[in-house]
Design a protein around this motif. Structure first.
Motif, PDB file in Angstrom:
ATOM      1  N   THR A 188      -3.133   4.221  -2.358  1.00 34.90           N
ATOM      2  CA  THR A 188      -3.121   3.169  -3.385  1.00 34.90           C
ATOM      3  C   THR A 188      -2.886   1.833  -2.705  1.00 34.90           C
ATOM      4  OG1 THR A 188      -2.170   4.737  -4.965  1.00 34.90           O
ATOM      5  CG2 THR A 188      -2.061   2.393  -5.531  1.00 34.90           C
ATOM      6  N   TRP A 189      -3.726   0.859  -3.062  1.00 33.93           N
ATOM      7  CA  TRP A 189      -3.576  -0.506  -2.541  1.00 33.93           C
ATOM      8  C   TRP A 189      -3.360  -1.468  -3.694  1.00 33.93           C
ATOM      9  CZ3 TRP A 189      -8.311  -1.014   1.303  1.00 33.93           C
ATOM     10  CH2 TRP A 189      -8.128  -0.134   2.369  1.00 33.93           C
ATOM     11  N   SER A 190      -2.545  -2.483  -3.456  1.00 39.86           N
ATOM     12  CA  SER A 190      -2.394  -3.538  -4.459  1.00 39.86           C
ATOM     13  C   SER A 190      -3.590  -4.487  -4.389  1.00 39.86           C
ATOM     14  CB  SER A 190      -1.097  -4.325  -4.235  1.00 39.86           C
ATOM     15  OG  SER A 190      -1.187  -5.105  -3.055  1.00 39.86           O
ATOM     16  N   ASP A 191      -3.712  -5.314  -5.409  1.00 39.60           N
ATOM     17  CA  ASP A 191      -4.857  -6.243  -5.459  1.00 39.60           C
ATOM     18  C   ASP A 191      -4.896  -7.157  -4.252  1.00 39.60           C
ATOM     19  OD1 ASP A 191      -5.523  -5.121  -7.853  1.00 39.60           O
ATOM     20  OD2 ASP A 191      -4.677  -6.727  -9.098  1.00 39.60           O
ATOM     21  N   PRO A 226      -9.712   3.563  -0.985  1.00 38.16           N
ATOM     22  CA  PRO A 226      -8.759   3.269   0.089  1.00 38.16           C
ATOM     23  C   PRO A 226      -8.589   4.455   1.036  1.00 38.16           C
ATOM     24  CG  PRO A 226      -7.858   2.673  -2.071  1.00 38.16           C
ATOM     25  CD  PRO A 226      -9.067   3.510  -2.325  1.00 38.16           C
ATOM     26  N   TYR A 282      -6.802  -5.767  -1.230  1.00 39.53           N
ATOM     27  CA  TYR A 282      -8.257  -5.926  -1.369  1.00 39.53           C
ATOM     28  C   TYR A 282      -8.654  -7.373  -1.093  1.00 39.53           C
ATOM     29  CZ  TYR A 282      -8.401  -1.311  -3.632  1.00 39.53           C
ATOM     30  OH  TYR A 282      -8.318   0.021  -3.896  1.00 39.53           O
ATOM     31  N   LYS A 283      -7.850  -8.313  -1.582  1.00 44.74           N
ATOM     32  CA  LYS A 283      -8.159  -9.724  -1.412  1.00 44.74           C
ATOM     33  C   LYS A 283      -8.095 -10.125   0.055  1.00 44.74           C
ATOM     34  CE  LYS A 283      -6.814 -14.308  -3.084  1.00 44.74           C
ATOM     35  NZ  LYS A 283      -5.854 -15.051  -3.938  1.00 44.74           N
ATOM     36  N   THR A 316     -14.396   0.773  -4.201  1.00 42.22           N
ATOM     37  CA  THR A 316     -13.798   0.918  -2.866  1.00 42.22           C
ATOM     38  C   THR A 316     -12.765   2.037  -2.890  1.00 42.22           C
ATOM     39  OG1 THR A 316     -14.103  -1.434  -2.405  1.00 42.22           O
ATOM     40  CG2 THR A 316     -12.523  -0.250  -1.033  1.00 42.22           C
ATOM     41  N   TRP A 364       0.852  -1.186   0.000  1.00 44.80           N
ATOM     42  CA  TRP A 364       0.000   0.000   0.000  1.00 44.80           C
ATOM     43  C   TRP A 364       0.888   1.236   0.000  1.00 44.80           C
ATOM     44  CZ3 TRP A 364       0.945   2.837   4.406  1.00 44.80           C
ATOM     45  CH2 TRP A 364       1.484   2.136   5.495  1.00 44.80           C
ATOM     46  N   ASN A 387     -14.111  -5.569  -2.824  1.00 43.06           N
ATOM     47  CA  ASN A 387     -14.154  -5.440  -4.278  1.00 43.06           C
ATOM     48  C   ASN A 387     -13.428  -4.161  -4.655  1.00 43.06           C
ATOM     49  OD1 ASN A 387     -14.688  -5.371  -6.988  1.00 43.06           O
ATOM     50  ND2 ASN A 387     -16.905  -5.574  -6.775  1.00 43.06           N
ATOM     51  N   LYS A 388     -12.446  -4.297  -5.515  1.00 43.75           N
ATOM     52  CA  LYS A 388     -11.635  -3.145  -5.869  1.00 43.75           C
ATOM     53  C   LYS A 388     -12.478  -2.050  -6.502  1.00 43.75           C
ATOM     54  CE  LYS A 388      -7.248  -1.990  -8.158  1.00 43.75           C
ATOM     55  NZ  LYS A 388      -6.115  -2.524  -8.929  1.00 43.75           N
ATOM     56  N   THR A 389     -13.474  -2.469  -7.275  1.00 45.83           N
ATOM     57  CA  THR A 389     -14.347  -1.497  -7.922  1.00 45.83           C
ATOM     58  C   THR A 389     -15.268  -0.873  -6.875  1.00 45.83           C
ATOM     59  OG1 THR A 389     -14.325  -2.839  -9.932  1.00 45.83           O
ATOM     60  CG2 THR A 389     -16.065  -1.169  -9.738  1.00 45.83           C
TER      61      THR A 389
END
Length: 797
Positions: free
Chosen positions: A471-474, A489, A477-478, A487, A461, A483-485
């Motif tokens: 900014t967060w990496s995938d 951060p 979120y996992k 959200t 992050w 859900n990245k869409t």
């Protein structure tokens, strides 16, 4: 559909069963009705027969008097023909076994009495007392008729009850049939209404869909009357949808007659085949592309206004000279090839320069010649997918080969068009070899990073402190299950997934970090997911500019749940394995101890039988040499003494090494060991022994207890300087308790615990799942307590 069929099938089965039971019950009613009628007839015949006989009776004073003297209640005189007829009818109708028997008895008795009545003077018979038998017979006839009437009444009532019950069944089955039919009618009506509504909704949805497509669509029936016009087609129908629907196509567009569109539509309607046509329509000054799809209901017409595309084509033709200049001078390699033969028709200067072929060489080649051999098949397959009259543009990435053999990756954009009645394609090429390599390296790097993060459950992050951008990496979120869409951060969102008990510490660390720009890390608990505990790890650092002002805070988030669980499981597994190893080791130790005892026994015998003999022979020869020479005798005197000491030590050692006999009790073994010390020397310590085990101990346990006490006594004698030693063996609960206590100088238990003596003792005890407790200290003596689970010799075996 399947459920509906199943419902109708079930209803059909139930209705069939109801009709079956109705029919059977109706037949039973008819049968009971016939039986009832028969019973009624039988009853009537009984009544008629009784009446027939009673009405024919003649009663007068003489007869009465005679009957009284003869003890007769009534006399009967019968008409033979009438009664015989009644008997015949009764026998022909009766079916009940009891009534049949009564009817045949009546038939027999009445026929006998009729013969007497007709052939005798009844008054004389009565007066002379000769009628007793006949009077009794007539009384029997009266009784049988009464029985028959009673039986028939009973059967009639039973039949009536059965008839009423069946009528009740018919009534219930009829009601059930009516209700079920009503339900079927209601369900069918609702289902038809639902299907009609669904069909209307489908038609509505279809109409909405057709209205949304860009193509203009109209439906006409077999009489060419409009039945549907979508929204796009309304541009060409100025009367409006309501006024146009129902009108004939040629009435709305009379100028269409005589055009290619008219001919095409007529052909589609008449031949029942799809048609398509592209032409200029003068009344509207537009170009149209139309397709007609015939059906049994009429014709569906899809058409597009292609006026703009036609104008563009005309402009392209007019600008051919300009194109030629642009084509030749374009900085990107460009060429034109024949769609049928794939042969180059023209190439520009950039293509000659980039590929290394001359114009003449290009024109003698096909587009297959600039492909690696293994790519030619894919090229031909791609070309076959392009319709012959396709005029659109297509793009793609391909591998090309230069004249010097270098393979490059290019991005091609191709456009088909017609040139001098020949289908050709113009291709613009951009060499993207370096770009692809860079992108592949970047993709590989990102993939490796993503894979590494996914495998390690690590996400990174980043916070731009100047722009306040998170900014967060995938993987972050996992880990959080987001859900990245959609959200956004933030620090608050980041902290919200930490367990409340750990969130305060994390918030304080982050607060301190943002104030003092300190780096830190922390293990914490994540909020449970599906009832499962989760653990996380976070670490962060700052990035500073030239002025040492923090501009970026970045860090990692790792899901360490599996690691924590693996560590915990590993600990549990290690404990289990350790326990298994301990038990296995105990078995091995017991076997080793047993083997050691055998080895000790063998060594003791060897020392006693062989070494002592050798020493004795040595001593004998030395003594002979001493007797011959006085000087030699003096020299060997000390070696002779050493040999004697050695032989004595070997005898003692053999005694300790040799395994005691199995048939000797533990108490006797220990007592013998103690007695040898107490009686062989007056030196301290004195050893006291107490034994309170009343059951026989197993041989293995007896030997090990003996060895433990033997080792303890030897240690005390060598090191303790004790005056008194107390040894006790007794039963405490379910265990054997062994205590060895002395008042010697003691020792440091921790420093001596690793010694061979204590280690051997512990190994022996642990092989029997026992425990050892040692208490000692400098000048405090020592006490060794041993507890071994107690089993008798029979239980061990």
């Amino acid at each position: 559909m399947y459920k509906r069929k199943l419902f109708y099938f079930t209803v059909f089965i139930v209705l069939s069963l109801l009709l079956f039971f109705l029919n059977r019950t109706y037949r039973e009613i008819i049968a009971y009705s016939d039986i009832s009628n028969r019973h009624d007839a039988v009853h009537g015949y009984y009544q008629s027969l009784s009446k027939e006989i009673n009405n024919l009776a003649i009663i007068n004073p003489t007869i009465v008097k005679a009957s009284k003297s003869a003890k007769v209640q009534s006399l009967f005189f019968a008409d033979s023909t009438s009664i015989t007829q009644q008997l015949f009818l009764l026998k022909s109708v009766v079916r009940d076994t009891v009534n049949v028997e009564i009817a045949y008895k009546l038939d027999s008795i009445i026929k006998q009495e009729l013969s007497w009545l007709m052939n005798n003077n009844i008054l004389d018979s009565l007066n002379h007392h000769n009628s007793d038998v006949h009077i009794a017979a007539l009384k029997n006839i009266d009784s049988l008729i009464g029985q028959g009437i009673h039986r028939t009444d009973f059967l009639f009532d039973s039949c009536k009850v059965q008839l009423n019950e069946n009528i009740g069944k018919v009534r219930k089955l009829t009601i059930a049939f009516i209700l079920l039919m009503g339900m079927l009618i209601i369900y069918t009506a609702v289902n038809l209404y639902w299907q009609r509504s669904k069909r209307k909704q489908t038609e509505k949805d279809l109409e909405i869909f057709i209205n949304r497509i860009n193509d203009s669509v109209v439906f006409v029936d077999k009489d060419w009357r409009y039945t549907f016009i979508n929204d796009s087609a309304m541009v060409n129908h100025q009367l409006g949808r309501k006024k146009t629907l129902g009108k004939v196509l040629w009435e709305v567009h009379p100028e269409m007659k005589g055009t290619v569109f008219y001919d095409a539509y007529q052909k589609a309607m008449n031949d029942g085949r799809e048609v398509e046509v592209e032409s200029y329509y003068a009344p509207m000054d537009k170009w149209f592309f139309a397709k007609g799809y015939p059906s049994d209901k009429g014709l569906t017409i899809f058409y597009q206004d292609i006026t703009n595309s036609k104008k563009i084509s005309e402009q392209l033709i007019k600008s051919e000279e300009k194109y030629r200049t642009l084509f030749l001078k374009s900085p990107l390699p460009t060429w034109i090839y024949n769609y049928e033969t794939l042969r180059f028709i023209d190439v520009n200067e950039a293509a000659v320069k980039h590929y290394g072929y001359s114009v003449e060489e290009f024109l003698a080649m096909t587009i297959k010649d600039i492909r690696p051999q293994e790519d030619v098949e894919a090229l031909l397959e791609d070309i076959t997918k392009i319709p012959h009259d396709y005029t659109g543009s297509r793009s793609g990435n391909w591998r090309h080969i230069k004249k010097d053999g270098e393979i490059i990756i290019v991005e091609t954009t191709a456009h088909s068009f017609n040139q001098y009645n020949t289908q050709v394609r113009i291709v613009i090429v951009s060499d993207i070899t370096e770009k692809i390599k860079a992108e592949q390296e970047l993709i590989q790097s990102q993939m490796r990073l993503s894979e590494a993060q996914a495998i390690a459950h690590i996400g990174n992050w980043d916070i731009d402190l100047e722009k306040d951008m998170h900014t967060w990496s995938d993987e972050v979120y996992k880990i959080y299950g987001l859900n990245k869409t959609g959200t956004i951060p933030s620090i608050e969102l980041f902290l919200s997934f930490i367990h409340p008990d750990d969130r305060i510490i994390a918030e304080e660390l982050l607060k301190d970090a943002l104030q003092n720009f300190t780096e830190s890390k922390i293990d914490f608990r994540l909020l449970p997911k599906a009832g499962k505990k989760r653990y996380g790890y976070i670490e962060w650092r700052f990035e500073f500019n030239k002025d040492q002002t923090p501009v970026r805070l970045f860090g990692i988030l790792q899901d360490i749940t599996e690691r924590r669980e693996s560590a915990e499981n590993l600990i549990l597994l290690e404990k289990k394995l350790q326990e298994q190893r301990i038990q296995g080791q105990k078995k091995i130790s017991r076997a080793i101890i047993k083997a050691q005892e055998q080895q000790r026994n063998h060594i003791g015998q060897e020392l006693h039988d062989n070494i002592n003999q050798i020493l004795f022979g040595t001593k004998f020869h030395l003594s002979i040499a001493g007797r011959k020479d006085k000087n030699v005798k003096e020299l060997i005197e000390y070696p002779m003494q050493l040999i004697d000491n050695s032989m004595e030590e070997i005898r003692l050692l053999c005694h300790n090494l040799v395994t005691p006999l199995k048939n000797i009790q533990l108490q006797d073994l220990v007592q013998d060991l103690i007695n040898k010390h107490n009686y062989s020397t007056d030196a301290l310590p004195r050893i006291n022994f107490k034994y309170e085990v009343f059951d026989e101990v197993s041989d293995d346990l007896k030997l090990n207890i003996y060895r433990i006490i033997q080792e303890q006594i030897n240690n005390i004698l060598k090191h303790a300087e004790a005056k008194n030693v107390n040894i006790s063996i007794c039963i405490v609960g379910q265990s054997i308790y062994i205590s060895v206590q002395d008042d010697g100088k003691g020792y440091d238990v921790e420093s001596k615990r690793k010694g061979i003596g204590i280690s051997n003792m512990m190994n022996r005890v642990e092989t029997f799942n026992g425990k050892v407790k040692i208490e000692s200290g400098p000048a405090e003596g020592s006490k060794t307590e041993i507890t071994i689970p107690y089993k008798t010799k029979k239980e061990y075996s």
